[in-house]
Motif scaffolding. Structure first.
Motif, PDB file in Angstrom:
ATOM      1  N   LYS A   1     -32.115  33.295 -37.320  1.00 33.63           N
ATOM      2  CA  LYS A   1     -31.028  34.131 -37.481  1.00 33.63           C
ATOM      3  C   LYS A   1     -30.961  34.608 -38.796  1.00 33.63           C
ATOM      4  CE  LYS A   1     -28.134  32.874 -33.315  1.00 33.63           C
ATOM      5  NZ  LYS A   1     -27.024  32.476 -33.217  1.00 33.63           N
ATOM      6  N   ARG A   2     -30.933  33.949 -39.869  1.00 31.09           N
ATOM      7  CA  ARG A   2     -30.659  34.149 -41.419  1.00 31.09           C
ATOM      8  C   ARG A   2     -31.800  35.218 -41.698  1.00 31.09           C
ATOM      9  NH1 ARG A   2     -28.460  29.015 -41.707  1.00 31.09           N
ATOM     10  NH2 ARG A   2     -30.505  28.251 -42.441  1.00 31.09           N
ATOM     11  N   GLN A   3     -33.226  34.781 -41.300  1.00 29.13           N
ATOM     12  CA  GLN A   3     -34.424  35.531 -41.528  1.00 29.13           C
ATOM     13  C   GLN A   3     -34.240  36.902 -40.977  1.00 29.13           C
ATOM     14  OE1 GLN A   3     -37.508  33.147 -39.987  1.00 29.13           O
ATOM     15  NE2 GLN A   3     -37.618  31.679 -41.817  1.00 29.13           N
ATOM     16  N   ALA A   4     -33.807  36.872 -39.741  1.00 27.54           N
ATOM     17  CA  ALA A   4     -33.655  38.489 -39.219  1.00 27.54           C
ATOM     18  C   ALA A   4     -32.927  39.135 -39.983  1.00 27.54           C
ATOM     19  CB  ALA A   4     -33.486  38.282 -37.793  1.00 27.54           C
ATOM     20  N   VAL A   5     -31.667  38.578 -40.069  1.00 25.70           N
ATOM     21  CA  VAL A   5     -30.688  39.344 -41.050  1.00 25.70           C
ATOM     22  C   VAL A   5     -30.972  39.661 -42.195  1.00 25.70           C
ATOM     23  CG1 VAL A   5     -28.370  39.392 -42.199  1.00 25.70           C
ATOM     24  CG2 VAL A   5     -28.628  38.331 -39.909  1.00 25.70           C
ATOM     25  N   ASN A   6     -31.889  38.960 -43.063  1.00 21.93           N
ATOM     26  CA  ASN A   6     -32.557  39.358 -44.310  1.00 21.93           C
ATOM     27  C   ASN A   6     -33.408  40.451 -44.190  1.00 21.93           C
ATOM     28  OD1 ASN A   6     -31.011  37.472 -45.619  1.00 21.93           O
ATOM     29  ND2 ASN A   6     -32.230  35.634 -45.393  1.00 21.93           N
ATOM     30  N   LYS A   7     -34.132  40.466 -43.294  1.00 24.21           N
ATOM     31  CA  LYS A   7     -35.286  41.363 -42.865  1.00 24.21           C
ATOM     32  C   LYS A   7     -34.745  42.566 -42.520  1.00 24.21           C
ATOM     33  CE  LYS A   7     -39.451  42.207 -40.050  1.00 24.21           C
ATOM     34  NZ  LYS A   7     -40.212  41.674 -38.776  1.00 24.21           N
ATOM     35  N   ALA A   8     -33.461  42.589 -41.850  1.00 23.74           N
ATOM     36  CA  ALA A   8     -32.793  43.904 -41.596  1.00 23.74           C
ATOM     37  C   ALA A   8     -32.410  44.627 -42.903  1.00 23.74           C
ATOM     38  CB  ALA A   8     -31.706  43.719 -40.456  1.00 23.74           C
ATOM     39  N   LYS A   9     -31.800  43.519 -43.839  1.00 25.06           N
ATOM     40  CA  LYS A   9     -31.122  44.226 -45.163  1.00 25.06           C
ATOM     41  C   LYS A   9     -32.245  44.707 -45.801  1.00 25.06           C
ATOM     42  CE  LYS A   9     -27.119  40.938 -45.476  1.00 25.06           C
ATOM     43  NZ  LYS A   9     -26.598  39.855 -46.197  1.00 25.06           N
ATOM     44  N   LYS A  10     -33.410  44.045 -45.881  1.00 21.44           N
ATOM     45  CA  LYS A  10     -34.503  44.272 -46.756  1.00 21.44           C
ATOM     46  C   LYS A  10     -34.974  45.720 -46.414  1.00 21.44           C
ATOM     47  CE  LYS A  10     -36.232  39.742 -48.173  1.00 21.44           C
ATOM     48  NZ  LYS A  10     -37.576  38.962 -48.113  1.00 21.44           N
ATOM     49  N   ILE A  11     -35.069  45.945 -44.927  1.00 19.08           N
ATOM     50  CA  ILE A  11     -35.427  47.364 -44.390  1.00 19.08           C
ATOM     51  C   ILE A  11     -34.645  48.233 -44.799  1.00 19.08           C
ATOM     52  CG2 ILE A  11     -35.910  48.569 -42.232  1.00 19.08           C
ATOM     53  CD1 ILE A  11     -36.993  45.773 -40.984  1.00 19.08           C
ATOM     54  N   ALA A  12     -33.315  47.882 -44.456  1.00 16.10           N
ATOM     55  CA  ALA A  12     -32.116  49.094 -44.824  1.00 16.10           C
ATOM     56  C   ALA A  12     -32.204  49.438 -46.392  1.00 16.10           C
ATOM     57  CB  ALA A  12     -31.037  48.641 -44.489  1.00 16.10           C
ATOM     58  N   TRP A  13     -32.298  48.378 -47.214  1.00 17.86           N
ATOM     59  CA  TRP A  13     -32.444  48.660 -48.614  1.00 17.86           C
ATOM     60  C   TRP A  13     -33.640  49.598 -48.989  1.00 17.86           C
ATOM     61  CZ3 TRP A  13     -29.766  49.266 -52.577  1.00 17.86           C
ATOM     62  CH2 TRP A  13     -30.212  49.053 -53.840  1.00 17.86           C
ATOM     63  N   GLY A  14     -34.815  49.094 -48.484  1.00 15.91           N
ATOM     64  CA  GLY A  14     -36.050  49.937 -48.496  1.00 15.91           C
ATOM     65  C   GLY A  14     -35.782  51.252 -48.179  1.00 15.91           C
ATOM     66  N   LEU A  15     -35.239  51.596 -47.026  1.00 18.82           N
ATOM     67  CA  LEU A  15     -35.020  52.939 -46.477  1.00 18.82           C
ATOM     68  C   LEU A  15     -34.198  53.550 -47.410  1.00 18.82           C
ATOM     69  CD1 LEU A  15     -34.740  52.278 -42.674  1.00 18.82           C
ATOM     70  CD2 LEU A  15     -36.591  53.475 -43.816  1.00 18.82           C
ATOM     71  N   PHE A  16     -33.092  52.915 -47.939  1.00 20.77           N
ATOM     72  CA  PHE A  16     -32.161  53.699 -48.799  1.00 20.77           C
ATOM     73  C   PHE A  16     -32.677  53.936 -50.131  1.00 20.77           C
ATOM     74  CE2 PHE A  16     -29.302  53.429 -52.382  1.00 20.77           C
ATOM     75  CZ  PHE A  16     -28.260  54.103 -52.121  1.00 20.77           C
ATOM     76  N   ARG A  17     -33.741  53.090 -50.735  1.00 24.27           N
ATOM     77  CA  ARG A  17     -34.326  53.614 -51.900  1.00 24.27           C
ATOM     78  C   ARG A  17     -35.395  54.766 -51.639  1.00 24.27           C
ATOM     79  NH1 ARG A  17     -36.761  48.022 -54.191  1.00 24.27           N
ATOM     80  NH2 ARG A  17     -37.113  47.806 -52.228  1.00 24.27           N
ATOM     81  N   ALA A  18     -36.026  54.626 -50.329  1.00 23.62           N
ATOM     82  CA  ALA A  18     -36.967  55.611 -50.148  1.00 23.62           C
ATOM     83  C   ALA A  18     -36.230  56.970 -50.022  1.00 23.62           C
ATOM     84  CB  ALA A  18     -37.568  55.391 -48.786  1.00 23.62           C
ATOM     85  N   LEU A  19     -35.007  57.024 -49.382  1.00 22.57           N
ATOM     86  CA  LEU A  19     -34.161  58.278 -49.532  1.00 22.57           C
ATOM     87  C   LEU A  19     -33.801  58.818 -50.681  1.00 22.57           C
ATOM     88  CD1 LEU A  19     -32.638  60.110 -47.414  1.00 22.57           C
ATOM     89  CD2 LEU A  19     -30.772  58.726 -47.421  1.00 22.57           C
ATOM     90  N   VAL A  20     -33.487  57.918 -51.649  1.00 19.74           N
ATOM     91  CA  VAL A  20     -33.038  58.167 -52.822  1.00 19.74           C
ATOM     92  C   VAL A  20     -34.148  58.887 -53.654  1.00 19.74           C
ATOM     93  CG1 VAL A  20     -32.240  57.332 -55.112  1.00 19.74           C
ATOM     94  CG2 VAL A  20     -31.218  56.515 -53.080  1.00 19.74           C
ATOM     95  N   VAL A  21     -35.273  58.319 -53.627  1.00 18.66           N
ATOM     96  CA  VAL A  21     -36.575  58.713 -54.145  1.00 18.66           C
ATOM     97  C   VAL A  21     -36.753  60.128 -53.498  1.00 18.66           C
ATOM     98  CG1 VAL A  21     -38.943  58.537 -54.384  1.00 18.66           C
ATOM     99  CG2 VAL A  21     -37.441  56.298 -54.774  1.00 18.66           C
ATOM    100  N   LEU A  22     -36.764  60.283 -52.213  1.00 18.73           N
ATOM    101  CA  LEU A  22     -36.844  61.741 -51.724  1.00 18.73           C
ATOM    102  C   LEU A  22     -35.882  62.557 -52.086  1.00 18.73           C
ATOM    103  CD1 LEU A  22     -37.909  60.591 -47.952  1.00 18.73           C
ATOM    104  CD2 LEU A  22     -39.283  61.670 -49.546  1.00 18.73           C
ATOM    105  N   MET A  23     -34.515  62.440 -52.330  1.00 22.06           N
ATOM    106  CA  MET A  23     -33.736  63.210 -52.584  1.00 22.06           C
ATOM    107  C   MET A  23     -33.873  63.616 -54.230  1.00 22.06           C
ATOM    108  SD  MET A  23     -31.589  63.832 -50.298  1.00 22.06           S
ATOM    109  CE  MET A  23     -30.136  64.560 -51.199  1.00 22.06           C
ATOM    110  N   VAL A  24     -34.203  62.650 -54.842  1.00 20.78           N
ATOM    111  CA  VAL A  24     -34.647  62.982 -56.388  1.00 20.78           C
ATOM    112  C   VAL A  24     -35.805  63.896 -56.349  1.00 20.78           C
ATOM    113  CG1 VAL A  24     -35.611  61.931 -58.670  1.00 20.78           C
ATOM    114  CG2 VAL A  24     -33.468  60.756 -57.217  1.00 20.78           C
TER     115      VAL A  24
END
Length: 467
Positions: free
Chosen positions: A21-44
């Protein structure tokens, strides 16, 4: 005997489940954080590209507007704003205010329109009576307006005649004045006063000229409509009676001075100035496209950053629009049969970049305006031919067998602007039929389409003279 304490630890399977469960949560956080960074980069990247495009197209617009101003062509608000201009401007504005101040009933106004449309539908006796009543009220103001229009060139653009009168209202007043003058001409012709009728029709054509290219395409279309109304008045008077030689020459001179040749090319240059003003006000964000202040006043840095993509789009469209309107102005100078070859029926929207959506939206309107101008040009030349035919009949006792036989009888007329050849003419009983092939550029054998005569689609522009 030693007793072991109870085991309170989880089983192997339970502990593994928590790890998963902890691994799944960490993976989801990593995916969300990656998407957020990608979105920021795209916006920039997106805003950086928008900024670069804004700078690039903004410099293009600035360079093009400077070149336009250097050529002495209209591009600033000062070129199109203000009231009437010319030697008779003040007198015309005063006369127009006097004319608009006179009130007539809706029934009288409708009767004036019916009488002015004499060639389409013969007015009933009550229409003539109501129109006479309206003329009695409007007569003095109408005389002052006619006089003011003859004192000098009056150029009315996107100006106002009073604080409560917009440009469009002013153009409506001009059209109403022309229609009233045309109606009075028909009343005078019916009363056996051809000289007075000619005076009113000459005045109507002069008032038509006050709707100038400074009003951009709207001003040009108003003048075209007014000239058409005046021409209908001339045709109506010819059906009622005839004009002597002197009045015929005066009417032909007034028709020659209608100013249709350079009307649309010049109007397109002012349309470019209006377009530039509209784009600039939208990009500033503190005024609407009519120049009226919006709530909030001047916009700050955050607003400018937020609207950067839309401003890039506006600059790009304006850069294309400036070139397109200049090209359209040049195309307007060509005969209509050549103008149609410049695009689909003269519409150059297909030649513009696919992304220039705003610039493309207005191009079909200008193509239709050119068709309207062509129909008006044909009407003017046909009415001049009809005046000459009447003088030929008065001199010889009958209409000529060939149209060329009327040339020079008090009025010189040109060819059909749509075909580049003489109008089609044939005798019909004691009268004749005269027609232009119209803006579909096809000879439909003189087929008339009722109230829509002159529109494309299997009909010609037809004028008949029963005698």
């Amino acid at each position: 005997m030693i007793r072991r304490p109870p085991r309170y630890t989880q089983s192997r399977s339970s502990a593994a489940s928590d790890v998963y469960k902890r691994q799944a949560v960490n993976k989801a956080k990593k995916i969300a954080w990656g998407l957020f960074r990608a979105l920021v980069v795209l916006m920039v990247v997106f805003y950086a590209a928008a900024g670069a495009l804004t700078l690039w197209f903004g410099r293009q617009v600035e360079s093009k507007t400077r070149a336009i101003a250097a050529r002495g062509e209209p591009i600033s608000v000062a070129d199109i704003a203000g009231g009437a201009r010319g030697p008779g401007a003040a007198a015309f504005e005063a006369a127009m205010k006097q004319f608009t101040a006179v009130k007539v009933s809706d029934a009288e106004e409708e009767a004036l329109a019916t009488v002015a449309s004499y060639t389409s539908e013969k007015p009933a006796p009550e229409d003539w009576a109501a129109a006479r009543g309206a003329i009695e009220k409007l007569g003095p103001a109408l005389d002052e307006l006619s006089k003011a229009a003859t004192t000098g060139e009056v150029s009315l653009g996107f100006g106002i005649l009073s604080e409560n009168s917009s440009s469009l209202e002013t153009f409506r007043h001009i059209r109403r004045a022309v229609r009233t003058l045309s109606a009075r001409a028909l009343i005078r012709a019916r009363d056996g006063d051809p000289s007075g009728a000619a005076d009113d029709l000459v005045a109507a054509l002069r008032v038509s000229r006050t709707a100038s290219p400074r009003g951009a395409v709207i001003g040009a279309l108003v003048r075209i409509a007014c000239v058409n109304i005046s021409c209908a008045g001339v045709r109506g008077c010819l059906q009622i009676g005839e004009f002597p030689d002197e009045q015929t020459r005066r009417l032909c001179s007034a028709l020659d001075a209608a100013g249709l040749d350079e009307l649309l090319p010049r109007a397109m240059l002012y349309e470019r100035a209006v377009s530039h003003m509209s784009y600039q006000t939208m990009m500033r964000g503190d005024m609407d496209n009519q120049g009226n202040p919006l709530p909030g006043g001047s916009r700050g840095l955050l607003w400018k950053l937020w609207t950067l993509p839309s401003r890039a789009m506006l600059y790009a469209n304006e850069s294309v629009s400036l070139d397109a309107l200049a090209l359209q102005s040049e195309q307007m100078r060509k005969p209509y049969r050549e103008f149609r070859k410049s695009g689909k029926d003269g519409d150059i929207a297909g030649q513009l970049p696919w992304w220039a959506v705003l610039a493309k939206m207005t191009m079909p309107v200008f193509a239709r305006a050119r068709a309207a101008a062509g129909r008006c040009e044909a009407t003017v030349e046909a009415v001049k031919a009809m005046l000459a035919l009447e003088r030929c009949r008065a001199a010889n006792g009958s209409y000529p067998e060939m149209l060329a036989g009327a040339q020079g009888f008090g009025c010189r007329f040109g060819d059909d602007p749509f075909s580049g050849k003489p109008f089609v003419y044939r005798r019909q009983g004691d009268g004749y039929v005269l027609y232009s092939i119209g803006d579909d550029l096809k000879d439909n054998g003189g087929k008339q389409a009722g109230k829509n005569t002159g529109q494309s689609g299997g009909a010609d522009m037809v004028w008949t003279m029963p005698k």
